[in-house]
Design an enzyme around this catalytic site. Sequence first.
Site, PDB file in Angstrom:
ATOM      1  N   ARG A   1      44.916   0.971 -13.716  1.00 36.21           N
ATOM      2  CA  ARG A   1      45.890   0.832 -12.656  1.00 36.21           C
ATOM      3  C   ARG A   1      45.043   0.616 -11.404  1.00 36.21           C
ATOM      4  NH1 ARG A   1      50.694   5.106 -11.313  1.00 36.21           N
ATOM      5  NH2 ARG A   1      49.169   5.831  -9.778  1.00 36.21           N
TER       6      ARG A   1
ATOM      7  N   LYS B   1      56.878  12.788  -5.761  1.00 35.94           N
ATOM      8  CA  LYS B   1      57.550  11.489  -5.994  1.00 35.94           C
ATOM      9  C   LYS B   1      58.554  11.542  -7.142  1.00 35.94           C
ATOM     10  CE  LYS B   1      54.209   9.557  -9.166  1.00 35.94           C
ATOM     11  NZ  LYS B   1      52.875   9.046  -9.336  1.00 35.94           N
TER      12      LYS B   1
END
Length: 359
Positions: free
Chosen positions: A133, A38
């Site tokens: 998260r 990514k």
Amino acid sequence: MIMGTPRLEIDLAKIGHNVREVIKLYGAKGLTMTGVTKGVCGDPLVAEVYLKNGISVLGDSRIANIRKMREAGIRAPFILLRLPAPGEAEDVVRDCSISFNSEMKVIRELSAAALRHGARHGVILMVELGDLREGIMPGDLGETVKEVLSLPGIRLAGIGGNLACFGGVKPDAKNMGELSSLALDMEKRFHIDLEYVSAGCSTVYSWLKSVDRVNRVNNVRLGDSFLLGGRDLEEKGIPGLHYDAFTLVAEVIESKIKPSIPWGEIGLDAFGSIPKFEDRGTGRRLILNIGRQDVFYTQLYPRVDIEILGASSDHLIAVANTAQLQVGDEVKFDVDYGAMLAAMTSPYVQKVHLNRDSA
Ligand SMILES: *Cc1c(COP(=O)(O)O)cnc(C)c1O
């Protein structure tokens, strides 16, 4: 190819070296690695380097990146790292072998979509380890595992945890130990074998170097380590790796002697804040042809002696300390993760791959 500016040079041979070295390091502890793409927006040439040098599974946070790699002919199992949204199940099942999940609503949709494709989709359940998260609270994991095991379109591929991404929580013996014991608990309680007990991200290095045994953890997900040498939380890289596989190149478009304090009444700058300036007299100021739209400029490190003062959308403003630079000269920068990511994403920054054959 015409090498214009701004451009991001990607030295594939340096990335290849990093991949081989990191595989030795983590492999010695019995860990497999997921190559995370990514940070380079799923760049197929980088994915190819990962695979050529010993990585067999790729992970990315975006379906669009995974599709791009598949369409470019990259053949590997793909793991979707970001939790899919409801409604994305069809795409996830089509393009990814496995996805990370924490919500039953989505996992049920994935199961239904997989059945329509006549397949079973792999799910790795994310567990909250304190970074705040994504992740199921540890106390709720058993209930979720039970439900997931009952879904006909889903194969429980494992559990995972993510640290040092939002809360900045360091991977250590305690939170990694918790991931291990949760895996062992689930395996015992449900009589299953988890293929993946997966930890991330590159900052797991600070844990790895401090422990002899990784217990039940068997996989780490790494992007930064391969791409930028995996600076750990103390901002030092993993020894023996290249930290400069990426070079951002911009060009001087103005070079003039100017004062260091703006004159006139000061209001808001283009980004909504009131700028502050330190009086350092009159000196040579440079403008380079890159800006906030292209790069996260606070993570740019010039390889010549200039000092970055700031940036607007399209301009980087610097003081030429001892550097002798003229209009038209190129300036090279090291980048950190955020700057690399933004430069990869910006359509205005040309990407130039170097040393593909020796990677
Ligand atoms: C981005 C990401 C990683 C890899 O992070 P790096 O810092 O590039 O190593 C690992 N796991 C998850 C879930 C991620 O989102």
